[in-house]
Write a protein that holds these residues in place. Sequence first.
Motif, PDB file in Angstrom:
ATOM      1  N   MET A  48       0.858  -1.173   0.000  1.00 51.52           N
ATOM      2  CA  MET A  48       0.000   0.000   0.000  1.00 51.52           C
ATOM      3  C   MET A  48       0.902   1.233   0.000  1.00 51.52           C
ATOM      4  SD  MET A  48      -2.991   1.096   2.707  1.00 51.52           S
ATOM      5  CE  MET A  48      -3.924  -0.382   2.515  1.00 51.52           C
ATOM      6  N   ARG A  49       0.556   2.180  -0.769  1.00 57.44           N
ATOM      7  CA  ARG A  49       1.346   3.408  -0.833  1.00 57.44           C
ATOM      8  C   ARG A  49       1.146   4.229   0.428  1.00 57.44           C
ATOM      9  NH1 ARG A  49       1.522   4.362  -7.095  1.00 57.44           N
ATOM     10  NH2 ARG A  49       3.364   5.584  -6.679  1.00 57.44           N
ATOM     11  N   ASP A  50       2.119   5.073   0.726  1.00 52.42           N
ATOM     12  CA  ASP A  50       2.066   5.897   1.930  1.00 52.42           C
ATOM     13  C   ASP A  50       0.849   6.809   1.945  1.00 52.42           C
ATOM     14  OD1 ASP A  50       4.352   4.743   2.888  1.00 52.42           O
ATOM     15  OD2 ASP A  50       5.682   6.337   2.183  1.00 52.42           O
ATOM     16  N   GLY A  51       0.516   7.398   0.818  1.00 50.91           N
ATOM     17  CA  GLY A  51      -0.640   8.294   0.737  1.00 50.91           C
ATOM     18  C   GLY A  51      -1.941   7.567   1.015  1.00 50.91           C
ATOM     19  N   ALA A  52      -2.079   6.365   0.461  1.00 48.49           N
ATOM     20  CA  ALA A  52      -3.286   5.571   0.685  1.00 48.49           C
ATOM     21  C   ALA A  52      -3.375   5.132   2.139  1.00 48.49           C
ATOM     22  CB  ALA A  52      -3.295   4.357  -0.236  1.00 48.49           C
ATOM     23  N   ALA A  53      -2.242   4.771   2.725  1.00 45.71           N
ATOM     24  CA  ALA A  53      -2.226   4.367   4.130  1.00 45.71           C
ATOM     25  C   ALA A  53      -2.606   5.541   5.027  1.00 45.71           C
ATOM     26  CB  ALA A  53      -0.852   3.821   4.513  1.00 45.71           C
ATOM     27  N   LEU A  54      -2.103   6.729   4.694  1.00 43.10           N
ATOM     28  CA  LEU A  54      -2.438   7.928   5.460  1.00 43.10           C
ATOM     29  C   LEU A  54      -3.922   8.237   5.354  1.00 43.10           C
ATOM     30  CD1 LEU A  54      -1.448  10.341   7.137  1.00 43.10           C
ATOM     31  CD2 LEU A  54      -1.082  11.543   4.973  1.00 43.10           C
ATOM     32  N   LEU A  55      -4.476   8.136   4.172  1.00 37.27           N
ATOM     33  CA  LEU A  55      -5.896   8.394   3.967  1.00 37.27           C
ATOM     34  C   LEU A  55      -6.747   7.372   4.714  1.00 37.27           C
ATOM     35  CD1 LEU A  55      -7.992  10.138   2.574  1.00 37.27           C
ATOM     36  CD2 LEU A  55      -7.834   8.633   0.595  1.00 37.27           C
ATOM     37  N   LEU A  56      -6.361   6.126   4.651  1.00 34.75           N
ATOM     38  CA  LEU A  56      -7.089   5.074   5.365  1.00 34.75           C
ATOM     39  C   LEU A  56      -7.014   5.291   6.875  1.00 34.75           C
ATOM     40  CD1 LEU A  56      -8.667   2.415   5.189  1.00 34.75           C
ATOM     41  CD2 LEU A  56      -6.494   1.218   5.226  1.00 34.75           C
ATOM     42  N   GLY A  57      -5.853   5.660   7.381  1.00 37.10           N
ATOM     43  CA  GLY A  57      -5.702   5.938   8.810  1.00 37.10           C
ATOM     44  C   GLY A  57      -6.535   7.123   9.246  1.00 37.10           C
ATOM     45  N   ALA A  58      -6.564   8.176   8.428  1.00 36.69           N
ATOM     46  CA  ALA A  58      -7.356   9.358   8.758  1.00 36.69           C
ATOM     47  C   ALA A  58      -8.845   9.024   8.760  1.00 36.69           C
ATOM     48  CB  ALA A  58      -7.061  10.480   7.771  1.00 36.69           C
ATOM     49  N   ALA A  59      -9.297   8.231   7.798  1.00 36.95           N
ATOM     50  CA  ALA A  59     -10.708   7.843   7.739  1.00 36.95           C
ATOM     51  C   ALA A  59     -11.084   6.982   8.942  1.00 36.95           C
ATOM     52  CB  ALA A  59     -10.993   7.095   6.434  1.00 36.95           C
ATOM     53  N   ALA A  60     -10.217   6.040   9.290  1.00 37.45           N
ATOM     54  CA  ALA A  60     -10.484   5.189  10.450  1.00 37.45           C
ATOM     55  C   ALA A  60     -10.515   6.025  11.725  1.00 37.45           C
ATOM     56  CB  ALA A  60      -9.431   4.087  10.556  1.00 37.45           C
ATOM     57  N   GLY A  61      -9.598   6.961  11.859  1.00 40.38           N
ATOM     58  CA  GLY A  61      -9.573   7.834  13.023  1.00 40.38           C
ATOM     59  C   GLY A  61     -10.824   8.695  13.116  1.00 40.38           C
ATOM     60  N   ALA A  62     -11.293   9.192  11.982  1.00 40.06           N
ATOM     61  CA  ALA A  62     -12.508  10.000  11.968  1.00 40.06           C
ATOM     62  C   ALA A  62     -13.717   9.170  12.380  1.00 40.06           C
ATOM     63  CB  ALA A  62     -12.721  10.602  10.583  1.00 40.06           C
ATOM     64  N   LEU A  63     -13.790   7.940  11.904  1.00 39.33           N
ATOM     65  CA  LEU A  63     -14.911   7.060  12.279  1.00 39.33           C
ATOM     66  C   LEU A  63     -14.888   6.742  13.767  1.00 39.33           C
ATOM     67  CD1 LEU A  63     -15.061   4.576   9.281  1.00 39.33           C
ATOM     68  CD2 LEU A  63     -16.784   6.264   9.942  1.00 39.33           C
ATOM     69  N   VAL A  64     -13.731   6.376  14.275  1.00 41.97           N
ATOM     70  CA  VAL A  64     -13.617   6.049  15.702  1.00 41.97           C
ATOM     71  C   VAL A  64     -13.896   7.287  16.551  1.00 41.97           C
ATOM     72  CG1 VAL A  64     -11.999   5.339  17.509  1.00 41.97           C
ATOM     73  CG2 VAL A  64     -12.070   4.093  15.348  1.00 41.97           C
ATOM     74  N   GLY A  65     -13.348   8.418  16.168  1.00 39.30           N
ATOM     75  CA  GLY A  65     -13.594   9.657  16.900  1.00 39.30           C
ATOM     76  C   GLY A  65     -15.056  10.046  16.883  1.00 39.30           C
ATOM     77  N   GLY A  66     -15.695   9.890  15.743  1.00 38.64           N
ATOM     78  CA  GLY A  66     -17.117  10.193  15.646  1.00 38.64           C
ATOM     79  C   GLY A  66     -17.959   9.281  16.524  1.00 38.64           C
ATOM     80  N   ALA A  67     -17.624   7.995  16.531  1.00 42.32           N
ATOM     81  CA  ALA A  67     -18.371   7.040  17.363  1.00 42.32           C
ATOM     82  C   ALA A  67     -18.190   7.345  18.841  1.00 42.32           C
ATOM     83  CB  ALA A  67     -17.917   5.612  17.047  1.00 42.32           C
ATOM     84  N   ILE A  68     -16.978   7.660  19.239  1.00 47.42           N
ATOM     85  CA  ILE A  68     -16.720   7.982  20.652  1.00 47.42           C
ATOM     86  C   ILE A  68     -17.434   9.272  21.037  1.00 47.42           C
ATOM     87  CG2 ILE A  68     -14.916   8.703  22.273  1.00 47.42           C
ATOM     88  CD1 ILE A  68     -13.099   6.615  20.926  1.00 47.42           C
ATOM     89  N   GLY A  69     -17.390  10.259  20.161  1.00 46.59           N
ATOM     90  CA  GLY A  69     -18.111  11.499  20.416  1.00 46.59           C
ATOM     91  C   GLY A  69     -19.599  11.259  20.565  1.00 46.59           C
ATOM     92  N   TRP A  70     -20.155  10.449  19.694  1.00 51.15           N
ATOM     93  CA  TRP A  70     -21.583  10.128  19.770  1.00 51.15           C
ATOM     94  C   TRP A  70     -21.915   9.440  21.090  1.00 51.15           C
ATOM     95  CZ3 TRP A  70     -24.273   5.384  19.780  1.00 51.15           C
ATOM     96  CH2 TRP A  70     -25.643   5.496  19.602  1.00 51.15           C
ATOM     97  N   LEU A  71     -21.069   8.477  21.501  1.00 48.68           N
ATOM     98  CA  LEU A  71     -21.330   7.742  22.745  1.00 48.68           C
ATOM     99  C   LEU A  71     -21.279   8.638  23.979  1.00 48.68           C
ATOM    100  CD1 LEU A  71     -19.364   4.427  22.169  1.00 48.68           C
ATOM    101  CD2 LEU A  71     -21.831   4.658  22.472  1.00 48.68           C
ATOM    102  N   PHE A  72     -20.425   9.654  23.964  1.00 47.68           N
ATOM    103  CA  PHE A  72     -20.233  10.473  25.155  1.00 47.68           C
ATOM    104  C   PHE A  72     -20.993  11.799  25.130  1.00 47.68           C
ATOM    105  CE2 PHE A  72     -16.776   7.541  25.696  1.00 47.68           C
ATOM    106  CZ  PHE A  72     -16.695   7.401  27.071  1.00 47.68           C
ATOM    107  N   LEU A  73     -21.363  12.288  23.964  1.00 44.27           N
ATOM    108  CA  LEU A  73     -21.910  13.637  23.885  1.00 44.27           C
ATOM    109  C   LEU A  73     -23.393  13.714  23.542  1.00 44.27           C
ATOM    110  CD1 LEU A  73     -18.894  15.331  22.066  1.00 44.27           C
ATOM    111  CD2 LEU A  73     -19.420  15.316  24.510  1.00 44.27           C
ATOM    112  N   THR A  74     -24.011  12.619  23.171  1.00 48.72           N
ATOM    113  CA  THR A  74     -25.437  12.661  22.832  1.00 48.72           C
ATOM    114  C   THR A  74     -26.240  11.860  23.845  1.00 48.72           C
ATOM    115  OG1 THR A  74     -25.369  10.701  21.418  1.00 48.72           O
ATOM    116  CG2 THR A  74     -24.860  12.812  20.369  1.00 48.72           C
ATOM    117  N   PRO A  75     -27.478  12.244  24.090  1.00 53.92           N
ATOM    118  CA  PRO A  75     -28.317  11.473  25.023  1.00 53.92           C
ATOM    119  C   PRO A  75     -28.486  10.013  24.581  1.00 53.92           C
ATOM    120  CG  PRO A  75     -29.336  13.595  24.557  1.00 53.92           C
ATOM    121  CD  PRO A  75     -28.160  13.452  23.630  1.00 53.92           C
TER     122      PRO A  75
END
Length: 77
Positions: free
Chosen positions: A1-28
């Motif tokens: 996998m190229r470095d750019g693709a790995a970076l994009l995949l990591g950023a997308a995974a981080g955004a998904l995990v961050g969004g899920a954690i935010g939803w779990l802690f910040l919404t009723p």
Amino acid sequence: MRDGAALLLGAAAGALVGGAIGWLFLTPEGRRRRAELEPRLIELAQHAAALRDAIVDLERAARQGLQALEMPRHEEL
């Protein structure tokens, strides 16, 4: 996998995990779901700890069994 693709995949995974954690802690709804999941997660952690202890005991028993099977080496005279 190229470095750019790995970076994009990591950023997308981080955004998904961050969004899920935010939803779990910040919404009723997320807090309610978290309250439902917490006892199950505690139970899962307890089962994992019991499994770890069983594996440690099994490893110890296997080591002792192998030591019992080892024959003393006799040097030729």
